[in-house]
Design a protein around this motif. Structure first.
Motif, mmCIF file in Angstrom:
data_model
loop_
_atom_site.group_PDB
_atom_site.id
_atom_site.type_symbol
_atom_site.label_atom_id
_atom_site.label_comp_id
_atom_site.label_asym_id
_atom_site.label_seq_id
_atom_site.Cartn_x
_atom_site.Cartn_y
_atom_site.Cartn_z
ATOM 1 N N PHE A 5 -3.334 -15.989 -2.988
ATOM 2 C CA PHE A 5 -3.078 -14.991 -1.938
ATOM 3 C C PHE A 5 -2.665 -13.659 -2.526
ATOM 4 C CE2 PHE A 5 0.179 -18.261 -2.257
ATOM 5 C CZ PHE A 5 1.297 -17.548 -2.632
ATOM 6 N N PHE A 6 -1.883 -13.706 -3.644
ATOM 7 C CA PHE A 6 -1.497 -12.445 -4.276
ATOM 8 C C PHE A 6 -2.692 -11.800 -4.965
ATOM 9 C CE2 PHE A 6 0.271 -9.972 -7.777
ATOM 10 C CZ PHE A 6 1.013 -9.079 -7.038
ATOM 11 N N TYR B 116 -4.798 -9.897 -2.453
ATOM 12 C CA TYR B 116 -4.281 -8.585 -2.061
ATOM 13 C C TYR B 116 -4.356 -7.587 -3.185
ATOM 14 C CZ TYR B 116 -3.017 -9.308 2.620
ATOM 15 O OH TYR B 116 -3.111 -9.495 3.948
ATOM 16 N N LEU B 117 -4.126 -8.054 -4.431
ATOM 17 C CA LEU B 117 -4.220 -7.145 -5.576
ATOM 18 C C LEU B 117 -5.627 -6.578 -5.683
ATOM 19 C CD1 LEU B 117 -2.193 -6.360 -7.785
ATOM 20 C CD2 LEU B 117 -3.299 -8.014 -9.236
ATOM 21 N N ILE C 230 -3.355 -18.417 -17.586
ATOM 22 C CA ILE C 230 -2.734 -17.394 -16.745
ATOM 23 C C ILE C 230 -3.587 -17.145 -15.513
ATOM 24 C CG2 ILE C 230 -2.121 -14.956 -16.611
ATOM 25 C CD1 ILE C 230 -1.244 -15.114 -19.455
ATOM 26 N N ILE D 85 -6.954 -20.096 2.376
ATOM 27 C CA ILE D 85 -6.146 -18.914 2.076
ATOM 28 C C ILE D 85 -7.027 -17.704 1.813
ATOM 29 C CG2 ILE D 85 -4.436 -18.010 0.496
ATOM 30 C CD1 ILE D 85 -3.720 -21.045 0.126
ATOM 31 N N MET E 137 2.327 -22.039 -14.271
ATOM 32 C CA MET E 137 1.736 -22.078 -15.605
ATOM 33 C C MET E 137 2.573 -22.941 -16.532
ATOM 34 S SD MET E 137 0.505 -18.894 -17.834
ATOM 35 C CE MET E 137 1.805 -18.704 -19.005
ATOM 36 N N ILE F 275 -7.876 -6.366 -3.278
ATOM 37 C CA ILE F 275 -8.141 -5.456 -2.160
ATOM 38 C C ILE F 275 -7.503 -4.092 -2.419
ATOM 39 C CG2 ILE F 275 -7.570 -5.010 0.250
ATOM 40 C CD1 ILE F 275 -7.939 -7.881 0.825
ATOM 41 N N TYR F 276 -6.271 -4.105 -2.926
ATOM 42 C CA TYR F 276 -5.547 -2.868 -3.222
ATOM 43 C C TYR F 276 -6.297 -2.043 -4.248
ATOM 44 C CZ TYR F 276 -1.636 0.001 -4.854
ATOM 45 O OH TYR F 276 -0.833 1.032 -5.202
ATOM 46 N N GLY G 215 -8.648 -24.417 -0.813
ATOM 47 C CA GLY G 215 -8.342 -23.076 -1.274
ATOM 48 C C GLY G 215 -9.010 -22.017 -0.429
ATOM 49 N N HIS H 254 -8.273 -16.355 4.940
ATOM 50 C CA HIS H 254 -7.201 -15.672 5.662
ATOM 51 C C HIS H 254 -7.002 -14.270 5.110
ATOM 52 C CE1 HIS H 254 -3.495 -15.319 7.919
ATOM 53 N NE2 HIS H 254 -2.896 -14.907 6.810
ATOM 54 N N VAL H 255 -7.018 -14.137 3.775
ATOM 55 C CA VAL H 255 -6.765 -12.834 3.161
ATOM 56 C C VAL H 255 -7.913 -11.875 3.438
ATOM 57 C CG1 VAL H 255 -6.537 -11.659 0.951
ATOM 58 C CG2 VAL H 255 -5.259 -13.708 1.377
ATOM 59 N N SER I 113 -9.921 -0.932 -2.890
ATOM 60 C CA SER I 113 -9.958 0.030 -1.792
ATOM 61 C C SER I 113 -9.247 1.315 -2.154
ATOM 62 C CB SER I 113 -9.332 -0.573 -0.548
ATOM 63 O OG SER I 113 -7.972 -0.802 -0.785
ATOM 64 N N PHE J 255 0.814 -1.210 0.000
ATOM 65 C CA PHE J 255 0.000 0.000 0.000
ATOM 66 C C PHE J 255 0.847 1.260 0.000
ATOM 67 C CE2 PHE J 255 -3.059 -3.088 0.933
ATOM 68 C CZ PHE J 255 -4.270 -2.568 0.566
ATOM 69 N N SER K 280 -3.465 -19.819 -12.853
ATOM 70 C CA SER K 280 -2.263 -20.089 -12.067
ATOM 71 C C SER K 280 -1.762 -18.862 -11.330
ATOM 72 C CB SER K 280 -1.171 -20.685 -12.946
ATOM 73 O OG SER K 280 -0.977 -19.925 -14.077
ATOM 74 N N PRO L 67 -1.273 -17.065 -8.084
ATOM 75 C CA PRO L 67 -1.430 -17.507 -6.696
ATOM 76 C C PRO L 67 -2.543 -16.728 -6.009
ATOM 77 C CG PRO L 67 0.605 -16.301 -6.996
ATOM 78 C CD PRO L 67 0.065 -16.550 -8.344
#
Lengths: 297, 291
Positions: free
Chosen positions: B127-128, B131-132, B120, B235, A278, B134-135, B232, B238-239, B138, A259, B123, B125
């Protein structure tokens, strides 16, 4: 260009053979090529990581140079303690390479054994073996791993051995269908008529000549899953712990600075995970369509 | 109807046998591990006790948090159920059109692009991706809540379900599998001789091919994906700080709270077995109605 099921074709004409380079379509060539590229860089990274040459020290803290953007000096920049991200990414292959190989070995060995036994002797063993495999199969994998973590507090190698155990049912059922299909074929019957021993038939003709492709495909897919599981557990903080690098905990550490606009800290490991998984999936699927599913001529 | 009932009873018997096997496995695990648990070291009597507790859904009190496990687990499972079913629908909405397009218009330039796109996004991940999302949400918009709204502050509860469901639907790595399956099956059906002949007569063959080719494989793959989805969900919950069974299981792992984790494992096994039962009944129904 007409497409067939390879198995159906094999059942109809036994002596039918198309060389591999004629079976491949452009899509297969591209996906297998990319997959082989991924496998190549994984092996290169692993060799560099275990010999500790060519890279900076991945644990070296350098407070003066933290949050450097990617440059020629630091290829992927530096993180919040000034550690070089590229060398950490290279070093992090240690966290999943050998554990993934362990998972593949466990699932392949046991899956092959169970599959062949239950395919060849369906009357005695098939029910019992598949009862136990169904028990394993009905646990969600992550929940089983969490139980193992509570009970034994294991290292990543033991966790990955359990991941291998959870993927035994899939491999076993593939091998079983393959064996059931092969058992009725005329060349196996001919082998039996020639008086070859059962061991010779199983190990040479069934496994080596006809199940090799299935095993290779399963192994690449398992490796992709192992990378995914290792990174997920390390992300949650119950796999590889922090000073030792892993792509998962690098994403987890970098997300705190997401952030603030310092997105390369977690984006670069995430992109590495994406490219690797992939590539392995594409390799598996490309080999699958090359060997098993269709024949284009 | 009688045959249907017969198959149904056989499947139920199978499921019950498997569940008993699972509880036996769990009980054996308790007796290996150090520490105390209800029924430990009492042999068969303890096993009967555990079976009685698990099947009457009276799980007792968690030794770590001191709360009733049933009150802890059932609301969490409801949330996870919503997440799982929603994410399956999202995966299907993304992957089935891609599969149909990329095999029906096989030699167009966009079909190769679409199938690479499916690889694409499946695959990334998860968790990333969480966050992407959410970013982006928000920081640049404020249309959707990025966390679970509890009862007191819940304005529009549906909205807080949207993001986790979409993220799990994209990131559960089943999209590429479904795309490949649908494409392969549709291609196989549409290269059959009678379909080619029907196409040459100028009839529309796509819908009947879809009906013939892909419904059964899709049903079987959806139901077999359910255990992976629960995994799944750990995770994603959790996020997004989503109060579901996955987050509860992860919290129990951190607290070394084995009874809660065992109850979660038992309930998810029940869930998986029920899904397998429904799957085999639906497949049986399709196979008999086709004949």
């Amino acid at each position: 260009m007409k497409r067939f099921y390879y198995e159906k074709e094999m059942a109809q004409k036994e002596a039918f053979y198309v060389p591999l380079y004629k079976r491949a379509s452009a899509v297969d060539v591209i996906s297998i090529g990319y997959g082989l590229f991924v496998v190549t860089y994984l092996i290169c990274f692993y060799v560099i990581a275990i010999t500790n040459t060519f890279i900076k020290d991945p644990m070296q803290v350098d407070i003066k140079n933290m949050f450097l953007t990617p440059s020629f000096e630091h290829l992927f920049g530096t993180d919040f303690l000034g550690r070089d991200i590229f060398s950490r990414i290279v070093k992090a292959t240690e966290a999943f390479f050998l554990p993934g190989v362990i998972a593949i070995t466990v699932s392949t060995a046991f899956g092959l054994g169970f599959g062949i036994v239950s395919g060849f002797y369906p009357r005695y063993f098939s029910r019992g073996i598949f009862y136990f495999l169904d028990i394993i199969d009905s646990f969600p994998r992550v929940i089983l791993i969490l139980i193992v973590i509570i009970l034994f507090n294991p290292s990543i190698y033991v966790i990955m051995a359990f991941v291998g155990i959870t993927s035994i049912p899939k491999t076993a059922s593939y091998i079983k269908t393959k064996v059931e299909l092969l058992k009725e074929q005329r060349f196996i019957e001919a082998c039996r008529a020639l008086g070859l021993s059962k061991r010779h038939i199983i190990f040479k003709h069934v496994i080596w000549l006809y199940s090799k492709s299935v095993l290779i495909i399963q192994a690449t897919l398992r490796m992709g899953e192992s990378v995914l599981i290792e990174t997920s557990l390390s992300y949650l903080g119950i796999g590889v712990q922090e000073p030792v690098p892993s792509w998962g905990n690098m994403v987890a550490m970098g997300k705190d600075f997401f952030f603030q606009g310092k997105i390369w800290l977690s984006t670069i490991p995430a992109v590495m995970i994406l490219m690797t998984i992939m590539g392995l999936y594409l390799l598996g699927d490309g080999l699958n369509s090359l060997y098993n599913e269709k024949v284009s001529r | 109807m009688v045959r249907f009932l017969k198959v149904f009873m056989r499947e139920i018997l199978n499921a019950v046998l498997l569940i008993i096997g699972v509880t036996t496995l769990l009980y054996l695990i308790f007796n290996i591990m150090p520490g105390s648990f209800i029924g430990k070291g009492q042999g068969f009597v303890g096993y009967i006790d555990i079976i009685r507790r698990l099947f009457t859904f009276k799980f007792g009190i968690s030794p770590v948090s001191g709360r009733d496990i049933g009150n802890l687990v059932f609301p969490a499972f409801r949330n996870t159920l919503i997440l799982t079913i929603g994410s399956i629908i999202v995966s299907l909405l993304i992957s089935v059109p891609i599969g149909i397009f990329s095999s029906y218009r096989r030699f167009k330039s966009y079909s190769w692009t679409l199938s690479i796109f499916s690889y694409i996004i499946s695959s990334i991940p998860v968790f990333f991706l969480g966050y992407l999302v959410i970013y982006l949400i928000s920081r640049y918009t404020a249309v959707l809540p990025i966390y679970y709204l509890y009862e007191a502050q819940r304005g529009k509860p549906i909205l807080s379900y949207v993001l986790p469901i979409i993220v799990l639907g994209i990131g559960n790595d089943s999209i590429s599998e479904i795309v490949r399956l649908v494409g392969g099956e549709l291609e196989r059906v549409m290269s059959e001789d009678y379909v080619v002949a029907s196409k040459a007569r100028g009839e529309r063959v796509l819908q009947s091919s879809i009906h013939e080719g892909i419904i059964i494989p899709i049903i079987s793959i959806i139901f077999s994906k359910i255990p992976f989805l629960i995994g799944g969900a750990v995770i994603v919950e959790h996020v997004f700080n989503w109060p579901g069974a996955g987050r509860l299981a992860f919290q129990a792992t951190l607290d070394r709270d084995l009874p809660v984790l065992v109850v979660i494992a038992f309930l998810s096994v029940l869930f998986v077995r029920a899904a397998a039962l429904i799957k085999s009944m639906i497949l049986y129904y399709y196979q008999t109605s086709e004949r």
